[in-house]
Design a protein around this motif. Structure first.
Motif, PDB file in Angstrom:
ATOM      1  N   TYR A   1      90.470 -10.531  77.965  1.00 37.77           N
ATOM      2  CA  TYR A   1      89.449 -11.238  77.189  1.00 37.77           C
ATOM      3  C   TYR A   1      88.402 -10.243  76.685  1.00 37.77           C
ATOM      4  CZ  TYR A   1      85.351 -13.978  76.019  1.00 37.77           C
ATOM      5  OH  TYR A   1      84.255 -14.477  75.368  1.00 37.77           O
TER       6      TYR A   1
ATOM      7  N   GLY B   1      89.807  -8.261  73.802  1.00 37.81           N
ATOM      8  CA  GLY B   1      89.779  -9.019  72.567  1.00 37.81           C
ATOM      9  C   GLY B   1      88.380  -9.153  71.991  1.00 37.81           C
ATOM     10  N   TYR B   2      87.409  -9.399  72.853  1.00 39.32           N
ATOM     11  CA  TYR B   2      86.023  -9.520  72.416  1.00 39.32           C
ATOM     12  C   TYR B   2      85.552  -8.204  71.796  1.00 39.32           C
ATOM     13  CZ  TYR B   2      81.026 -10.570  72.541  1.00 39.32           C
ATOM     14  OH  TYR B   2      79.710 -10.780  72.196  1.00 39.32           O
TER      15      TYR B   2
ATOM     16  N   LEU C   1      87.336  -5.756  70.472  1.00 36.54           N
ATOM     17  CA  LEU C   1      88.023  -5.466  69.213  1.00 36.54           C
ATOM     18  C   LEU C   1      87.426  -6.251  68.052  1.00 36.54           C
ATOM     19  CD1 LEU C   1      91.691  -5.434  70.532  1.00 36.54           C
ATOM     20  CD2 LEU C   1      90.433  -3.470  69.628  1.00 36.54           C
ATOM     21  N   LYS C   2      86.931  -7.440  68.321  1.00 34.25           N
ATOM     22  CA  LYS C   2      86.376  -8.282  67.267  1.00 34.25           C
ATOM     23  C   LYS C   2      84.932  -7.934  66.931  1.00 34.25           C
ATOM     24  CE  LYS C   2      89.326 -12.274  68.308  1.00 34.25           C
ATOM     25  NZ  LYS C   2      90.174 -11.568  69.309  1.00 34.25           N
ATOM     26  N   HIS C   3      84.247  -7.207  67.794  1.00 45.12           N
ATOM     27  CA  HIS C   3      82.818  -6.979  67.590  1.00 45.12           C
ATOM     28  C   HIS C   3      82.427  -5.506  67.442  1.00 45.12           C
ATOM     29  CE1 HIS C   3      82.864 -11.070  69.318  1.00 45.12           C
ATOM     30  NE2 HIS C   3      81.754 -11.251  68.644  1.00 45.12           N
TER      31      HIS C   3
ATOM     32  N   ALA D   1      86.895  -0.276  65.767  1.00 48.63           N
ATOM     33  CA  ALA D   1      88.107  -0.811  66.394  1.00 48.63           C
ATOM     34  C   ALA D   1      89.368  -0.165  65.844  1.00 48.63           C
ATOM     35  CB  ALA D   1      88.163  -2.324  66.203  1.00 48.63           C
TER      36      ALA D   1
ATOM     37  N   ASP E   1      94.565 -10.851  71.785  1.00 47.98           N
ATOM     38  CA  ASP E   1      94.405 -10.202  70.483  1.00 47.98           C
ATOM     39  C   ASP E   1      95.737  -9.546  70.131  1.00 47.98           C
ATOM     40  OD1 ASP E   1      93.690  -7.917  68.503  1.00 47.98           O
ATOM     41  OD2 ASP E   1      91.830  -9.063  68.633  1.00 47.98           O
TER      42      ASP E   1
ATOM     43  N   ARG F   1      96.399  -7.031  68.555  1.00 48.76           N
ATOM     44  CA  ARG F   1      96.386  -5.567  68.569  1.00 48.76           C
ATOM     45  C   ARG F   1      96.631  -4.987  69.958  1.00 48.76           C
ATOM     46  NH1 ARG F   1      90.781  -5.404  65.287  1.00 48.76           N
ATOM     47  NH2 ARG F   1      90.604  -7.371  66.429  1.00 48.76           N
TER      48      ARG F   1
END
Length: 371
Positions: free
Chosen positions: A77, A80-81, A83-85, A89, A117, A119
């Motif tokens: 988690y 994923g967090y 990579l999105k922020h 990345a 994610d 990725r």
């Protein structure tokens, strides 16, 4: 971020790390251990993956298994967090290595990682290859059945899997750069990853512009001639903060010449690789003082480690929490800071792999002081 919020985050992270040390299983390395470039030979859902895969990418690596009830979902988690922020990345390849290849079929493994994610790549391999990369990282894992350890798990046996729970950041040169607790939290993971990758993506040398006739010459900005007149040792960069040893609230005196401050912790696998290197070096009487400072562990546990490993030359200083690390400009452990005449001159995140450049630096500093 406000100072109060940062202090709360640092305190929360320290408590999580302290809790982790009570349940983690540590494997200590012999006094002649040397840190090396990390290598591996694994597979993903498309075929072989090695340390030469993902050229130019930083690797964010953790170990676990798909049936893990809490640690692995939390880790992924946070992957994923982040990579999105995070800002960089695209320079990072997240990897999740199963330590239960008997049950984690490779396509099922990647379906699991992609849930968090797409990725994130799931890796598996032969048990000997999984054990090899875990050993290089200082990670541990194993299996139990009815409370007893087993060495050769087979499908359908109903065994339990246990493992250490750290996240490893590896450079494009495949050197271990930093280690994080799996409960670091998404925002803090974003912050430290962006700090590392931003430093690599941009030049860290500020310049002044000097005009001579019609020629523009770019010269480095220097805060203290004694700090910059000698080339910094391998892996060290110029310190961004102006800090004096007397500012650190430690029972350590600033001395003429060069001093090295090393921060480490018991939960930090790379630290346990680095300590034997420092012990051997200090035993040879280097031309600078080495000051080892533990972060957060009790004095009796520090004493136990030093006794077990035969460390007789390293000092046993200790500090609580991560305030000292942040004050020196560090992001993770192990961390090293060079001081010259009490003033910070250079910093390094990650393991010291060789000491000859440190010897040369200290000799150069001493020679400059005698001029």
């Amino acid at each position: 971020m406000s100072f109060t919020l940062q202090r709360k985050r640092d305190s929360r992270l320290f408590l999580k790390l302290l809790l982790l040390t009570t349940v983690a299983i540590f494997s200590f390395y012999s006094s002649n251990a040397k840190a090396e470039t990390i290598s591996f030979n694994l597979v993903d859902q498309h075929g072989p993956v090695t340390h030469e895969s993902y050229p130019g990418k930083y690797l964010l690596l953790s170990i676990g298994y798909t049936s893990c009830p809490d640690i692995c979902p939390t880790t992924l988690y946070e992957y994923g967090y982040a990579l999105k922020h995070m800002q960089h990345a695209d320079e990072l390849q997240p990897l999740f290595l199963t330590i239960d290849p008997v049950n984690d079929e490779i396509h099922r493994l990647n379906a699991y990682t992609h849930y968090f994610d797409e990725r994130i790549v799931g890796l598996s391999g032969e048990m000997k290859d999984i054990e090899d990369i875990a050993k290089q990282l200082g990670a541990t894992f194993g299996y139990r059945l009815n409370g007893q350890r087993i060495d050769n798990p087979v499908p359908g046996l109903g065994y339990e899997v246990y493992h250490s729970a750290m996240i490893y950041l590896i450079t494009p040169e495949r050197e271990l750069l930093d280690v994080f607790d799996y409960q670091i939290g998404g925002d803090d993971l974003v912050e430290v990853l962006d700090a590392h990758l931003s430093k690599a993506a941009t030049s860290t040398v500020d310049v002044d512009t000097v005009h001579v006739d019609d020629t523009t010459i770019m010269t480095p900005v220097t805060a203290n001639a004694s700090q910059t007149s000698c080339p910094l040792p391998e892996g060290f960069s110029e310190a961004n903060e102006q800090v004096h040893l007397s500012d650190l609230n430690l029972t350590i005196d600033a001395r003429p010449g060069a001093q090295l401050v090393n921060l480490w912790a018991l939960w930090c696998g790379p630290c346990r690789k680095e300590l034997p290197i420092l012990e051997e070096w200090v035993a040879s009487q280097p031309p600078l003082e080495v000051i080892t400072i533990n972060v957060g562990d009790s004095l009796d546990k520090i004493e136990q480690l030093f006794t077990e490993q035969g460390f007789y030359h390293l000092p046993k200083h200790q500090t609580e929490g991560f305030d000292l690390l942040r004050q020196l400009g560090g992001l993770g452990l192990p961390f090293n800071a060079l001081f010259v005449d009490g003033n910070i001159a250079g910093i390094k995140s990650g393991i010291i792999t060789e000491t000859s450049s440190l010897d040369r630096y200290a000799d150069c500093v001493q020679s400059q002081r005698q001029l």
